[in-house]
Design a protein around this motif. Structure first.
Motif, mmCIF file in Angstrom:
data_model
loop_
_atom_site.group_PDB
_atom_site.id
_atom_site.type_symbol
_atom_site.label_atom_id
_atom_site.label_comp_id
_atom_site.label_asym_id
_atom_site.label_seq_id
_atom_site.Cartn_x
_atom_site.Cartn_y
_atom_site.Cartn_z
ATOM 1 N N ALA A 123 0.808 -1.191 -0.029
ATOM 2 C CA ALA A 123 -0.068 0.131 0.112
ATOM 3 C C ALA A 123 0.787 1.278 0.127
ATOM 4 C CB ALA A 123 -0.892 -0.024 1.056
ATOM 5 N N TYR A 124 0.598 2.115 -0.547
ATOM 6 C CA TYR A 124 1.188 3.605 -0.743
ATOM 7 C C TYR A 124 0.169 4.407 -0.996
ATOM 8 C CZ TYR A 124 0.117 3.604 -5.835
ATOM 9 O OH TYR A 124 -0.172 3.571 -7.145
ATOM 10 N N TRP A 125 0.430 5.679 -0.154
ATOM 11 C CA TRP A 125 -0.895 6.919 -0.057
ATOM 12 C C TRP A 125 -0.259 7.997 -0.611
ATOM 13 C CZ3 TRP A 125 -0.001 2.944 3.327
ATOM 14 C CH2 TRP A 125 -1.034 2.227 3.918
ATOM 15 N N VAL A 196 -6.019 12.582 1.702
ATOM 16 C CA VAL A 196 -4.812 11.584 1.837
ATOM 17 C C VAL A 196 -5.491 10.218 1.249
ATOM 18 C CG1 VAL A 196 -3.063 10.239 2.832
ATOM 19 C CG2 VAL A 196 -3.458 12.846 3.139
ATOM 20 N N LEU A 197 -5.140 9.729 0.006
ATOM 21 C CA LEU A 197 -5.915 8.256 -0.434
ATOM 22 C C LEU A 197 -4.883 7.426 -0.566
ATOM 23 C CD1 LEU A 197 -8.195 10.267 -2.785
ATOM 24 C CD2 LEU A 197 -9.023 9.392 -0.667
ATOM 25 N N LEU A 214 1.885 14.772 -2.945
ATOM 26 C CA LEU A 214 2.655 14.078 -2.236
ATOM 27 C C LEU A 214 2.632 12.357 -2.458
ATOM 28 C CD1 LEU A 214 5.033 15.362 -0.239
ATOM 29 C CD2 LEU A 214 3.494 14.852 1.531
ATOM 30 N N ASP A 215 3.437 11.736 -2.470
ATOM 31 C CA ASP A 215 3.421 10.168 -2.538
ATOM 32 C C ASP A 215 4.354 9.550 -1.557
ATOM 33 O OD1 ASP A 215 3.643 7.430 -3.626
ATOM 34 O OD2 ASP A 215 2.939 8.190 -5.541
ATOM 35 N N THR A 216 4.035 8.707 -0.798
ATOM 36 C CA THR A 216 4.849 8.031 0.240
ATOM 37 C C THR A 216 5.949 7.103 -0.330
ATOM 38 O OG1 THR A 216 3.084 5.977 0.244
ATOM 39 C CG2 THR A 216 2.849 7.913 1.850
ATOM 40 N N ARG A 217 5.562 6.664 -1.515
ATOM 41 C CA ARG A 217 6.848 6.019 -2.342
ATOM 42 C C ARG A 217 7.978 6.806 -2.648
ATOM 43 N NH1 ARG A 217 3.133 3.969 -7.556
ATOM 44 N NH2 ARG A 217 2.797 6.276 -7.375
ATOM 45 N N LYS A 218 7.769 8.107 -2.974
ATOM 46 C CA LYS A 218 8.854 9.074 -3.256
ATOM 47 C C LYS A 218 9.613 9.474 -1.805
ATOM 48 C CE LYS A 218 7.088 10.965 -7.563
ATOM 49 N NZ LYS A 218 6.393 12.140 -8.208
ATOM 50 N N MET A 223 4.225 1.740 4.415
ATOM 51 C CA MET A 223 3.444 1.733 5.770
ATOM 52 C C MET A 223 2.167 0.821 5.696
ATOM 53 S SD MET A 223 4.858 3.875 7.917
ATOM 54 C CE MET A 223 6.371 4.867 7.759
ATOM 55 N N GLY A 224 2.099 0.165 4.473
ATOM 56 C CA GLY A 224 0.976 -0.896 4.964
ATOM 57 C C GLY A 224 1.145 -2.140 5.636
ATOM 58 N N ALA A 225 0.366 -2.810 5.873
ATOM 59 C CA ALA A 225 0.364 -3.847 6.956
ATOM 60 C C ALA A 225 -0.692 -4.735 7.164
ATOM 61 C CB ALA A 225 1.372 -3.600 8.158
#
Length: 309
Positions: A123-125, A196-197, A214-218, A223-225
């Motif tokens: 998962a990424y947000w 935030v999606l 903004l992107d958590t991958r960058k 953070m997914g679990a």
């Protein structure tokens, strides 16, 4: 006398009818009660997995729909639309496994919940701005509303956005919207400035030409679990169920990686309720990793952030 006899006959018939209905009602109550007890007993024995209408749950949905979970055990999916409700289900022993994020899981552990990590997910947000609000840069979030969920990765990402744009925290109005479907609907109805999606809700937003800020991958954030009750790894039968779940989950990941998300777009549409065109915007390069624990650096990052909260 004849009218009296006729009246008496109808009274006796009515009494018999009511008595018969009474027996039928009591019998129905008994059957319903027995069925409910049976269902509760079966549900209690099953391995229950709390899921969301999000892309990180695709391997679970695929394993369920394509019967990749061995039928020797009973694995049941429990549908939720908010991570907070999954937390509650985990804490109250209503499910054994739950899809979540590291922020929520770490906070539950800090509060005494007896849970542990089964695996990280892919998962990424993304922080997405409403194109109607004309927010093209993080600094434009000043005096705007941002939809998120407290003590989750969406909260962490929102704070990162505020800090990186050097905005005053009180100038960005962070509104708690827990339901992922409601959050997307608010964007579609122009009721929120930014959100935030995760996927595929983020894909739906991109398809509607809203901008990703903004992107958590960058940020190199994974953070997914999937969290599970600690008792699962200590109970003999639960361990058997868990092995079956892991086998089916890993097989589903292999299949998605081989054929691509587009091959299973109907499954995404079925469980996540998004448009076909939106599903097709999800990167086909997105891969699903087999069961593996979250990275230590991600956990430490979350713990550091929570310690400041």
């Amino acid at each position: 006398m004849q009218p009296i006899m006729r009246k008496l006959f109808w009274m006796i018939a009515m009494i018999c009818l009511l008595a018969g209905c009474g027996q039928s009602y009591e019998e129905t109550k008994r059957i319903v009660h027995e069925q409910r007890v049976k269902q509760q007993r079966e549900d209690s024995a099953a391995l229950k997995v709390a899921v969301l209408p999000t892309i990180d749950c695709l391997p679970i949905y695929l394993a369920e729909d394509h019967r990749l979970f061995d039928t020797i055990v009973d694995i049941r999916l429990k549908q939720f639309t908010a991570q907070m409700d999954i937390d509650t289900a985990l804490i109250n022993d209503r499910v054994e496994l739950g899809v979540t994020d590291l922020v929520r899981a770490e906070r539950m552990m800090q509060q005494g919940a007896k849970i542990e990590y089964l695996t990280a997910t892919n998962a990424y947000w993304q922080l997405v701005s409403n194109r109607v609000a004309r927010i093209t840069d993080l600094k434009h979030l000043d005096d705007k509303m941002l939809a998120m969920t407290r003590y989750s990765v969406t909260d962490l990402l929102g704070e990162l956005a505020v800090d990186s744009a050097k905005l005053k925290p009180e100038r960005v109005f962070r509104i708690q919207i827990n339901d992922v479907n409601v959050r997307l609907k608010m964007l579609e109805n122009n009721e929120m400035d930014a959100l935030v999606l995760t996927e595929p809700q983020a894909a739906q937003a991109r398809f509607l030409k809203h901008k990703v800020l903004l992107d958590t991958r960058k940020l190199d954030m994974q953070m997914g679990a999937i969290a599970m009750q600690s008792s699962v790894s200590q109970d003999k039968w639960r361990k058997v169920q868990l092995r079956v779940f892991i086998k089916g989950y890993n097989a589903a990941c292999d299949s998605i990686n081989k054929y691509g998300i587009s091959h299973y777009r109907d499954l995404v549409m079925k469980y996540c309720k998004v448009k076909r065109e939106a599903v097709d915007t999800i990167p086909q390069s997105l891969k699903f990793s087999p069961i593996a624990k979250p990275r230590t650096k991600d956990i430490e990052r979350v713990q550091k952030w929570l310690s400041k909260k």
